[in-house]
Design an enzyme around this catalytic site. Structure first.
Site, PDB file in Angstrom:
ATOM      1  N   ASN A   1       0.869  -1.178   0.000  1.00  0.00           N
ATOM      2  CA  ASN A   1       0.000   0.000   0.000  1.00  0.00           C
ATOM      3  C   ASN A   1       0.908   1.230   0.000  1.00  0.00           C
ATOM      4  O   ASN A   1       1.530   1.539   1.008  1.00  0.00           O
ATOM      5  CB  ASN A   1      -0.889  -0.045   1.254  1.00  0.00           C
ATOM      6  CG  ASN A   1      -1.686   1.236   1.441  1.00  0.00           C
ATOM      7  OD1 ASN A   1      -1.810   2.053   0.533  1.00  0.00           O
ATOM      8  ND2 ASN A   1      -2.238   1.404   2.637  1.00  0.00           N
TER       9      ASN A   1
ATOM     10  N   LYS B   1       0.105   4.322  -0.218  1.00  0.00           N
ATOM     11  CA  LYS B   1      -0.484   5.535   0.390  1.00  0.00           C
ATOM     12  C   LYS B   1      -0.169   6.735  -0.515  1.00  0.00           C
ATOM     13  O   LYS B   1      -0.157   6.588  -1.728  1.00  0.00           O
ATOM     14  CB  LYS B   1       0.027   5.717   1.826  1.00  0.00           C
ATOM     15  CG  LYS B   1      -0.113   4.423   2.626  1.00  0.00           C
ATOM     16  CD  LYS B   1       0.137   4.581   4.086  1.00  0.00           C
ATOM     17  CE  LYS B   1      -0.015   3.215   4.761  1.00  0.00           C
ATOM     18  NZ  LYS B   1       0.059   3.287   6.198  1.00  0.00           N
TER      19      LYS B   1
ATOM     20  N   HIS C   1      -9.504   1.257   4.986  1.00  0.00           N
ATOM     21  CA  HIS C   1      -8.173   1.390   5.577  1.00  0.00           C
ATOM     22  C   HIS C   1      -8.231   2.319   6.791  1.00  0.00           C
ATOM     23  O   HIS C   1      -8.980   3.296   6.814  1.00  0.00           O
ATOM     24  CB  HIS C   1      -7.164   1.924   4.555  1.00  0.00           C
ATOM     25  CG  HIS C   1      -5.763   1.895   5.083  1.00  0.00           C
ATOM     26  ND1 HIS C   1      -5.255   2.926   5.846  1.00  0.00           N
ATOM     27  CD2 HIS C   1      -4.802   0.942   5.026  1.00  0.00           C
ATOM     28  CE1 HIS C   1      -4.026   2.596   6.213  1.00  0.00           C
ATOM     29  NE2 HIS C   1      -3.722   1.408   5.725  1.00  0.00           N
TER      30      HIS C   1
ATOM     31  N   GLU D   1      -6.499   4.683   7.789  1.00  0.00           N
ATOM     32  CA  GLU D   1      -6.363   6.132   7.570  1.00  0.00           C
ATOM     33  C   GLU D   1      -7.652   6.737   7.017  1.00  0.00           C
ATOM     34  O   GLU D   1      -7.966   7.897   7.284  1.00  0.00           O
ATOM     35  CB  GLU D   1      -5.156   6.399   6.664  1.00  0.00           C
ATOM     36  CG  GLU D   1      -3.860   6.242   7.461  1.00  0.00           C
ATOM     37  CD  GLU D   1      -2.748   5.504   6.736  1.00  0.00           C
ATOM     38  OE1 GLU D   1      -2.700   5.543   5.492  1.00  0.00           O
ATOM     39  OE2 GLU D   1      -1.920   4.876   7.426  1.00  0.00           O
TER      40      GLU D   1
ATOM     41  N   GLU E   1      -5.212  -4.916  10.745  1.00  0.00           N
ATOM     42  CA  GLU E   1      -4.163  -3.921  10.933  1.00  0.00           C
ATOM     43  C   GLU E   1      -4.427  -3.128  12.215  1.00  0.00           C
ATOM     44  O   GLU E   1      -5.212  -2.171  12.214  1.00  0.00           O
ATOM     45  CB  GLU E   1      -4.143  -2.946   9.748  1.00  0.00           C
ATOM     46  CG  GLU E   1      -3.868  -3.612   8.416  1.00  0.00           C
ATOM     47  CD  GLU E   1      -3.381  -2.602   7.387  1.00  0.00           C
ATOM     48  OE1 GLU E   1      -2.232  -2.719   6.955  1.00  0.00           O
ATOM     49  OE2 GLU E   1      -4.145  -1.681   7.046  1.00  0.00           O
TER      50      GLU E   1
ATOM     51  N   GLY F   1       2.649   2.131  10.608  1.00  0.00           N
ATOM     52  CA  GLY F   1       3.601   3.216  10.408  1.00  0.00           C
ATOM     53  C   GLY F   1       4.369   3.613  11.657  1.00  0.00           C
ATOM     54  O   GLY F   1       5.004   4.663  11.701  1.00  0.00           O
TER      55      GLY F   1
ATOM     56  N   SER G   1       3.559  -2.219  10.224  1.00  0.00           N
ATOM     57  CA  SER G   1       5.021  -2.258  10.400  1.00  0.00           C
ATOM     58  C   SER G   1       5.649  -3.596  10.003  1.00  0.00           C
ATOM     59  O   SER G   1       6.594  -4.068  10.648  1.00  0.00           O
ATOM     60  CB  SER G   1       5.407  -1.868  11.833  1.00  0.00           C
ATOM     61  OG  SER G   1       5.005  -0.525  12.084  1.00  0.00           O
TER      62      SER G   1
HETATM   63  P1  PGA Z   1       2.955   0.194   7.489  1.00  0.00           P
HETATM   64  O1  PGA Z   1       1.496   0.409   6.867  1.00  0.00           O
HETATM   65  O2  PGA Z   1       3.472  -1.116   6.917  1.00  0.00           O
HETATM   66  O3  PGA Z   1       3.756   1.371   7.010  1.00  0.00           O
HETATM   67  O4  PGA Z   1       2.803   0.116   8.955  1.00  0.00           O
HETATM   68  C1  PGA Z   1       0.581  -0.653   6.716  1.00  0.00           C
HETATM   69  C2  PGA Z   1      -0.723  -0.161   6.161  1.00  0.00           C
HETATM   70  O5  PGA Z   1      -1.175   0.926   6.529  1.00  0.00           O
HETATM   71  O6  PGA Z   1      -1.361  -0.841   5.330  1.00  0.00           O
END
Ligand code: PGA
Length: 254
Positions: free
Chosen positions: A13, A15, A99, A101, A171, A177, A216
């Site tokens: 992803n 983003k 997601h 976010e 997640e 992140g 992560s």
């Molecule tokens: P990350 O993001 O691997 O940077 O933690 C995962 C995601 O938001 O799908």
């Protein structure tokens, strides 16, 4: 040794990262490396503006290309939004729904998710439905309740026969992140909760649904997470932005 009945699914992803030229370079590199796919499904979730170009580069390979979000209607007065058919038109074959976010930064209400999930299925976009608890929810031991509630509302318009087209990404919000990965035990328990809920909802079709972990994921932890029998794949943010970190995750079992 993990016995797999479901094909491993490794998804990146991006983003709101990369630019056009870096995106295309990354796709070319990964395409060159995965060949005919070697028994796993690999996909990128791409900023919509690059979808057409990325799809063109990915063509002729098993690489999947998807959108990161969409609205559920086919057309209309929805300034700034994208219809499922628009994603398809520029080469997407999949989409992220719900997601973290979208839910927490952009405050998209939970009830939108079921409409988006339904619209994705109706438009033949393979959805990854994302769920996960916030830190305070985990601390107050509400993880299971939160996951079940998100599943319940997301799956409101899903029929058992649709289930095999859906993947779920667990997640935990606090692991996205942050560099802090959920422990293997936390992942295993959450995935078991999700699988159990699925079975109660869609019966034996639940066995066809892939459950991914995200938060992560990096080249150092991918192998151990994938070694859990409850984990069918990974949704990778930061580490999917460069071939040097994403390829070892794709090849977690090399
Ligand atoms: P990350 O993001 O691997 O940077 O933690 C995962 C995601 O938001 O799908």
């Amino acid at each position: 040794m993990t016995v797999r009945t479901r094909k491993p699914y490794i998804a990146g992803n991006w983003k709101m990262n990369l630019d056009r030229s870096k995106s295309l370079d990354l796709v070319k590199t990964v395409k060159g490396r995965i060949g005919d796919g070697s028994g796993r499904e690999v996909a990128f979730f791409v900023p919509s503006i690059y979808l057409a170009d990325v799809s063109a580069v990915a063509q002729g390979s098993p690489l999947g290309v998807g959108g990161q979000n969409m609205w559920h209607e086919d057309h209309g007065a929805y300034t700034g939004e994208l219809a499922p058919r628009m994603l398809r038109e520029v080469g997407a074959d999949r989409v992220l729904v719900g997601h973290s976010e979208r839910r927490h930064v952009f405050k998209e209400p939970e009830e939108w998710m079921s409409r988006k999930l339904r619209a994705a299925l109706d438009s033949d976009l393979q959805p990854i439905f994302c769920i996960g608890e916030k830190l305070e929810e985990r601390k107050s031991k509400r993880t299971d309740r939160v996951l079940k509630k998100q599943l319940e509302s997301g799956f409101a318009h899903v029929k058992p026969e649709d289930a095999h087209r859906i993947s779920i990404a667990y997640e935990p919000v606090w692991a996205i992140g942050t560099g802090e990965t959920a422990t293997l035990e936390q992942v295993d328990l959450a995935h078991a909760t999700i699988r159990k809920w699925l079975t109660s909802k869609v019966g034996e079709e639940a066995e066809t649904v892939r459950i991914l972990y995200g938060g992560s994921v990096n080249p150092d932890n991918a192998k151990d997470i994938m070694a859990l029998e409850s984990v069918d794949g990974l949704l990778v943010g930061g580490a999917s932005l460069q071939a040097e970190t994403f390829l070892p995750i794709i090849e977690y079992d090399a």
